[in-house]
Design an enzyme around this catalytic site. Structure first.
Site, PDB file in Angstrom:
ATOM      1  N   ASP A 349      38.049  48.198   0.345  1.00 38.58           N
ATOM      2  CA  ASP A 349      39.474  48.185   0.652  1.00 38.58           C
ATOM      3  C   ASP A 349      39.640  47.915   2.151  1.00 38.58           C
ATOM      4  O   ASP A 349      38.671  48.016   2.919  1.00 38.58           O
ATOM      5  CB  ASP A 349      40.077  49.538   0.263  1.00 38.58           C
ATOM      6  CG  ASP A 349      41.556  49.627   0.565  1.00 38.58           C
ATOM      7  OD1 ASP A 349      42.261  48.632   0.332  1.00 38.58           O
ATOM      8  OD2 ASP A 349      41.994  50.682   1.044  1.00 38.58           O
ATOM      9  N   THR A 351      42.979  48.796   4.282  1.00 40.60           N
ATOM     10  CA  THR A 351      43.749  49.834   4.960  1.00 40.60           C
ATOM     11  C   THR A 351      43.141  51.209   4.697  1.00 40.60           C
ATOM     12  O   THR A 351      43.010  51.635   3.551  1.00 40.60           O
ATOM     13  CB  THR A 351      45.207  49.811   4.481  1.00 40.60           C
ATOM     14  OG1 THR A 351      45.736  48.499   4.674  1.00 40.60           O
ATOM     15  CG2 THR A 351      46.039  50.820   5.254  1.00 40.60           C
ATOM     16  N   GLU A 417      56.613  53.611   7.789  1.00 36.17           N
ATOM     17  CA  GLU A 417      57.967  54.103   8.072  1.00 36.17           C
ATOM     18  C   GLU A 417      57.965  55.121   9.203  1.00 36.17           C
ATOM     19  O   GLU A 417      58.830  55.089  10.086  1.00 36.17           O
ATOM     20  CB  GLU A 417      58.572  54.716   6.811  1.00 36.17           C
ATOM     21  CG  GLU A 417      59.020  53.701   5.789  1.00 36.17           C
ATOM     22  CD  GLU A 417      59.945  54.299   4.747  1.00 36.17           C
ATOM     23  OE1 GLU A 417      60.808  53.578   4.252  1.00 36.17           O
ATOM     24  OE2 GLU A 417      59.798  55.501   4.436  1.00 36.17           O
ATOM     25  N   PHE A 459      61.802  51.319  -2.384  1.00 31.42           N
ATOM     26  CA  PHE A 459      60.797  50.247  -2.310  1.00 31.42           C
ATOM     27  C   PHE A 459      59.974  50.207  -3.602  1.00 31.42           C
ATOM     28  O   PHE A 459      59.679  51.247  -4.183  1.00 31.42           O
ATOM     29  CB  PHE A 459      59.865  50.503  -1.120  1.00 31.42           C
ATOM     30  CG  PHE A 459      58.723  49.532  -1.014  1.00 31.42           C
ATOM     31  CD1 PHE A 459      58.866  48.339  -0.323  1.00 31.42           C
ATOM     32  CD2 PHE A 459      57.499  49.804  -1.605  1.00 31.42           C
ATOM     33  CE1 PHE A 459      57.821  47.445  -0.225  1.00 31.42           C
ATOM     34  CE2 PHE A 459      56.440  48.918  -1.519  1.00 31.42           C
ATOM     35  CZ  PHE A 459      56.606  47.728  -0.824  1.00 31.42           C
ATOM     36  N   THR A 593      42.434  43.761  -0.905  1.00 26.37           N
ATOM     37  CA  THR A 593      43.547  44.459  -0.271  1.00 26.37           C
ATOM     38  C   THR A 593      44.873  43.991  -0.848  1.00 26.37           C
ATOM     39  O   THR A 593      44.968  42.884  -1.405  1.00 26.37           O
ATOM     40  CB  THR A 593      43.536  44.226   1.251  1.00 26.37           C
ATOM     41  OG1 THR A 593      44.652  44.872   1.854  1.00 26.37           O
ATOM     42  CG2 THR A 593      43.599  42.735   1.576  1.00 26.37           C
ATOM     43  N   ASP A 722      39.603  54.378  -0.024  1.00 31.18           N
ATOM     44  CA  ASP A 722      40.062  55.707   0.384  1.00 31.18           C
ATOM     45  C   ASP A 722      41.298  56.184  -0.359  1.00 31.18           C
ATOM     46  O   ASP A 722      41.690  57.337  -0.220  1.00 31.18           O
ATOM     47  CB  ASP A 722      40.369  55.713   1.886  1.00 31.18           C
ATOM     48  CG  ASP A 722      41.607  54.888   2.223  1.00 31.18           C
ATOM     49  OD1 ASP A 722      41.753  53.786   1.651  1.00 31.18           O
ATOM     50  OD2 ASP A 722      42.417  55.333   3.044  1.00 31.18           O
ATOM     51  N   ASN A 725      44.755  53.827  -5.184  1.00 28.37           N
ATOM     52  CA  ASN A 725      44.733  52.455  -5.698  1.00 28.37           C
ATOM     53  C   ASN A 725      43.331  51.863  -5.720  1.00 28.37           C
ATOM     54  O   ASN A 725      43.127  50.761  -6.231  1.00 28.37           O
ATOM     55  CB  ASN A 725      45.669  51.571  -4.867  1.00 28.37           C
ATOM     56  CG  ASN A 725      45.285  51.544  -3.407  1.00 28.37           C
ATOM     57  OD1 ASN A 725      44.574  52.423  -2.927  1.00 28.37           O
ATOM     58  ND2 ASN A 725      45.734  50.547  -2.685  1.00 28.37           N
ATOM     59  N   ASP A 726      42.365  52.567  -5.175  1.00 29.22           N
ATOM     60  CA  ASP A 726      40.978  52.101  -5.184  1.00 29.22           C
ATOM     61  C   ASP A 726      40.143  52.757  -6.280  1.00 29.22           C
ATOM     62  O   ASP A 726      38.977  52.397  -6.467  1.00 29.22           O
ATOM     63  CB  ASP A 726      40.314  52.372  -3.826  1.00 29.22           C
ATOM     64  CG  ASP A 726      41.063  51.727  -2.684  1.00 29.22           C
ATOM     65  OD1 ASP A 726      41.440  50.557  -2.833  1.00 29.22           O
ATOM     66  OD2 ASP A 726      41.277  52.389  -1.648  1.00 29.22           O
TER      67      ASP A 726
END
Length: 1058
Positions: A349, A351, A417, A459, A593, A722, A725-726
């Site tokens: 990944d 980020t 944000e 979002f 990513t 990390d 989503n991984d």
């Protein structure tokens, strides 16, 4: 399906507080739901023995030895059932203890969760009970910073707007805060008495996990919670070494059957009695029993112990300890240690893995105009879901008071944000709070401005933007929107789009995360129409998400562009050095990513995934719009295949998620053109040194890993990430590594190993993985070798005893050979061996290539070890046979018998296989010396005791005084020494020739390391000699002078005497 795909949907009716609905309102059907007990353990006290035995006997080796043991009990066999039963019992017992201990740890963890106290409202009062006793329908009270015990629906909070802020790190890995909203009809019920008056009839459908709350109702409990369901999808992973072991086992099983068959046939040929079929089958089974020790049953338990104990070397590695987190690496499974030394593809990944996930606002690009500048700052202060958290109060004293003002900090589900809001604070616009549905900000003149928050268009990953509708104190309606450039620019009707686009692309190339900001004013009529559209979508009972997306699409258009922002996510320390080392080690690194292409590409250049001379190949949506996918793939294929016939060129591939979906999707176009997009894509990737996949969904990451795993080379893959989503790709890869970063611990919990920083991957693979592999490869080959040495003399002996199934060795030797005499030295070797210093392994990553593709467990190596075992066995047997063919008497005239002959062969065997391991050892410590020489000493002492005492519990005393009688013979001593030397000589000669003629990189490093050690030693020695030479020079001369004088005097005296 890829790992991580979900297809489970449920709906249920829950009665709050277990109140039965009034009669006549609806048909009441009592429903039964599980309690809140969480069970992650495999066994209970009652089923441990049968379930564990069933799982262990599913292994081929264990089941085979069980059959052999039963055969020994049923028929008359040449060896005692104890010879098979005791080793099998030892293996089963040790494995059961290990698995039982691991399950006991899981039981402790379950009890800690199940016995955790929770607060429940019953009859208007707050009652404390254990978490495991919680039931669906209970009203739960959860206080700030507490962990929620099950899946909940939020009823009310202590905030007037009914919101709460949650970290769901324990569920989805995200440590950033998320906002959850209470049910509108119940958010005003804040006390236990008020909640207790709630009426039933609320239907909860497709419930998902709720959050940190004040008051909530339990919806899913125990093993039906989302967390428990997620944990149940883990699959068992098997290493390449384990697969090789099973293949070798089948080969040796074939050898065993062949031996038994040959002996059975020859026995009846020799006896000239071919008609006794049933007896022949019984003899065949007896020979199987006699030779069954060629199958190393103890190898499995030794391997398990080696993996379990060896995993602690990762846990104890101080270099991988992170001072900032106060944590070190974690090992969630020890079954894949050696797989760390076989990795060919690394999927990472970006980020939080390659970068720090520490966002900081670096630039604001604002279109000219004072009004637009003010609107830009206000838009970023208002268009977000950031919450303000005050410092807590302890013992009535407010913490965080600084110069008379209370301090606070921002929390949000998105670190971007928080970075934007904090950046605005530095620029003079401070977001204060959300109070009574009004957002309060402090402008540059320290004047407070209040905007009523009317709507939030949250979002999502499809729209890739968010919006808010606010009403200023002057009564004007504004819609502020921020999002990705690709989702904002097409909706802009006014503003210098090209100017902002150029700046956004420049910042993306620099590796910054970019967002565009836009707005539009709404009239009162337009706002009313927007409210009706949103409310209609929100109240839809079917396709609610789809209707909301359509409503957002209608509302979010006709924007006026204000500008753009650039947020920096810094590269992790030594990330570039780690990737460069992995490349030198022969691994291909892919970055997967969700970021946009320009930002991800800049990170890849900074992390040295791409170099300046790398030719970038693009497989993106933009290019496939200009050409067909078929043409683009074939163009890229022709480009990368040119290097096979010409100059080498370093290629890098960039592919977008949408294009990847088209590549993986079977189409009619593929069939018509006679090609296969997957194969063409894989061929392109094979010829690229690095690949970047951007705009990737979590399941697409898993699909990429699965695609590479299933390719014709079947490479070993590693996935590292990390965030939640991984998890899909971590579970899909052969080895999954989670990083304990800022996105929670879901990745770390679902991984096989967890580290604190990406840079630690270098040592984990190049050092620990390298050591694990060479150790376990030697262990496996050595086990098969020593068992061939052990049982092949038994096979040869049958040709000299008329195939009578007479054992060559005593029962005690048969039983203890693998358990006691030869087990500890190889176990210690597999834990301690360091064939090369770890500093050299880190400095020279190319050494990793020497062990790639399971090189130490290939068939040629396996055949060499087997033939070496056969040669040594023939030396043992025929050497002892021919040396004692005529010399069969001891000093007192007694003749050697068959048990003495067998003991002699066994003695040579034990010493040879142990000394063979000693010759293979490069890293000597006092523990190695103690175990190797101690095991030989133990064999001698045991043999002296076993043959020196008449044991009353034995039915026979055939070994009485045999070992002492053998040692009393001078020829026996000479034979033992001579046969050991002859047995070890070929392997030594082979190693010397290989090192001299065609040394591997590892062998050259070993020679260089040995020479440097000797040079260092001799340098120290020369310094000491130079210091001492002046002192002893005169002494040496005087000693030599007196010695010569004595010789001359002695010679003269002898001459005169004659």
């Amino acid at each position: 399906q890829c790992t991580g795909e979900e297809s489970w949907v449920d709906s249920r009716t829950v009665y709050i507080g277990h109140k039965v609905p009034p009669p006549g309102t609806e048909a009441y059907i009592p429903q039964r739901f599980p309690d809140n007990r969480v069970v992650s353990s495999k066994y209970t006290f009652w089923n441990f023995i049968p379930k564990n035995l069933f799982e262990q006997f599913r292994r081929i080796a264990n089941f085979y030895f069980l059959i052999i043991f039963l055969v020994q009990l049923i028929i008359d066999t040449p060896t005692s059932p104890m010879t098979s039963g005791l080793p099998l019992f030892f293996v089963i017992t040790v494995t059961a203890i290990k698995q039982g201990y691991e399950d006991w740890i899981r039981h402790k963890a379950d009890n800690a969760v199940n016995q955790c106290p929770v607060h429940v409202i019953q009859h208007g009062k707050v009652v404390r009970k254990q978490s495991q006793k919680l039931q669906v329908g209970d009203i739960v009270q959860v206080k700030e910073d507490e962990t929620f015990p099950c899946d909940l629906i939020l009823l009310s909070t202590s905030r007037e707007d009914g919101t709460c802020f949650v970290t769901t790190a324990s569920l989805d890995g995200e440590s950033s805060h998320k906002t959850y909203y209470a049910v509108q009809d119940t958010k005003a019920f804040n006390t236990a008495e008020e909640v207790d008056t709630l009426h039933n009839g609320i239907i909860i459908s497709k419930c998902s996990l709720s959050c940190l709350v004040s008051l909530a109702v339990a919806i899913y409990t125990g093993m039906e919670t989302k967390m428990a369901l997620n944990y149940q999808s883990k699959s068992q992973k098997r290493s390449a070494v384990e697969k090789s072991m099973n293949a070798y086992l089948i080969v040796y099983l074939g050898i065993l059957i062949s031996k038994a068959l040959i002996n059975t046939v020859l026995k009846y040929v020799w006896q000239a009695n071919p008609n006794l079929l049933i007896r022949a089958f019984t003899d065949f089974l007896a020979f199987m029993v006699l030779f069954n020790y060629i199958i190393p049953v103890s190898m499995y338990v030794t391997v398990e112990m080696q993996k379990f104990l060896g995993s602690y070397f990762i846990l104890w590695d101080d270099d991988m300890f992170d001072e900032e987190l106060g944590e070190g690496p974690l090992v969630n499974t020890s079954d894949l240690n050696e797989e760390l030394g076989q990795v060919e593809y690394v999927f990472t990944d970006k980020t939080g893995t390659l970068t720090e996930n520490n966002m900081e606002l670096r630039e604001c690009c604002i279109l000219p105009g004072a009004e637009r500048e003010e609107l830009f700052f206000r838009a970023l202060c208002l268009c977000h879901t950031v919450q303000v958290k005050e410092e807590e109060t302890v013992d009535g004293i407010k913490r965080g008071i600084h110069q008379g003002k209370s301090t606070s900090f921002y929390i949000s589900s998105s670190p971007d944000e928080v970075a934007l809001v904090e950046g605005m604070k530095r620029l003079g616009f401070t977001y204060l709070r959300l109070k009574d549905s009004h957002m309060e900000i402090l402008n540059r003149e320290d004047e407070m401005e209040r905007f009523e928050l009317l709507e939030v268009l949250n979002f999502d990953s499809v729209r890739r933007r968010m919006s808010v509708i606010v009403k200023s104190s002057s009564g004007e309606y504004y819609l502020f929107c921020k999002g990705a450039d690709s989702s904002i620019f097409p909706r802009v009707v006014s503003g210098k789009v090209e100017q902002v686009r150029a700046r956004v692309e420049h910042n993306a190339v620099e590796g910054l995360r970019t967002l565009c900001v836009a707005y539009k004013k709404l009239t009162h009529e337009e706002y009313d129409q927007t409210c009706r559209l949103l409310n209609s979508a929100k109240l839809a009972l079917q396709d609610r998400d789809k209707k909301l997306a359509e409503a957002y699409d209608v509302i979010e258009k006709d924007f006026i562009l204000l500008g753009a922002t650039a947020v920096e996510d810094r590269l992790q320390d030594k990330a570039a050095d780690t990737i460069e080392s992995l490349h030198k080690a022969g691994m291909k690194v892919w970055v997967l990513t969700g970021d946009k292409m320009e930002t991800a590409a800049a990170t890849c250049y900074a992390s040295k995934l791409f170099h300046r001379n790398t030719q970038i190949l693009e497989l993106t949506t933009k290019r496939t719009e200009e050409q067909s996918l078929h043409d683009v793939l074939f163009d890229l294929s022709r480009t990368v295949l040119r290097q096979l016939s010409g100059d080498y060129q370093d290629y890098g591939l960039i592919i977008a998620g949408a294009t990847l979906s088209a590549v993986l999707k079977p189409t009619q176009d593929v069939t018509n053109n006679g090609g296969n997009y997957k194969e063409i894509f894989l061929e392109i990737c094979r010829n690229c040194s690095a690949v970047l996949c951007c705009r990737m969904a979590p399941l697409q990451k898993a699909q990429i890993v699965k695609l590479i795993k299933a390719s014709k080379e079947h490479p070993i893959t590693l996935a590292i990430g990390d965030g939640a989503n991984d998890v899909s790709m971590i579970l899909e890869a052969h080895v999954g590594i989670g990083i304990m970063g800022k996105e929670g611990r879901q990745a770390a919990r679902n991984s096989d190993y967890a580290i604190t920083k990406f840079k630690h991957l270098k040592k984990m693979l190049l050092v620990h993985g390298h050591y694990y592999y060479i150790r376990i490869a030697e262990l496996v080959q050595y086990f098969f070798y020593k068992n061939v040495c052990f049982i092949f003399p038994q096979f040869l002996y049958q040709f000299f005893c008329g195939f009578s199934q007479q054992p060559l060795y005593d029962t005690a030797y048969l039983t203890l050979y693998n358990i006691s005499f030869t087990s500890l030295p190889i176990l210690l070797y597999s834990l301690m061996e360091q064939h090369i210093n770890m500093d050299i392994l880190k400095r020279d990553p190319s050494l990793y290539r020497d062990i790639a593709k399971n090189s130490l467990l290939r068939w040629p190596t396996f055949i060499y070890w087997t033939l070496l075992g056969v040669f040594d066995a023939m030396v043992f047997f025929f050497g002892a046979f021919f040396l004692f063919d005529n010399t069969t008497f001891t000093s007192n005239g007694q003749m050697f018998g068959n048990w003495t002959f067998g003991t002699l062969v066994f003695t040579v065997l034990v010493f040879t296989v142990t000394l063979k391991l000693a010759l293979d050892t490069h890293y000597w410590t006092w523990i190695n010396h103690f175990v190797i020489w101690g095991s030989l000493l133990f064999y001698v002492i045991f043999s002296l005791l076993w043959g020196g005492i008449i044991w009353p519990f034995l039915n026979y005393q055939r070994m009485y005084y045999v070992f002492m009688q053998m040692l009393s013979s001078g020829p026996a001593w000479l034979s033992i020494i001579l046969l050991i030397i002859v047995s070890l000589l070929p392997d030594v000669v082979k190693k010397v020739l290989c090192r001299a003629l065609c040394p591997s990189t590892t062998e050259r490093i070993q020679v260089r390391q040995h020479n440097s050690h000797d040079l260092h030693f001799h340098r120290e020695e020369k310094i000491q000699l130079a210091y001492m030479s002046n002192i002893y020079k005169c002494v040496y001369i005087s000693v030599i002078d007196s010695f010569l004088k004595e010789i001359i005097l002695y010679t003269v005296t002898i001459c005169l005497g004659r």
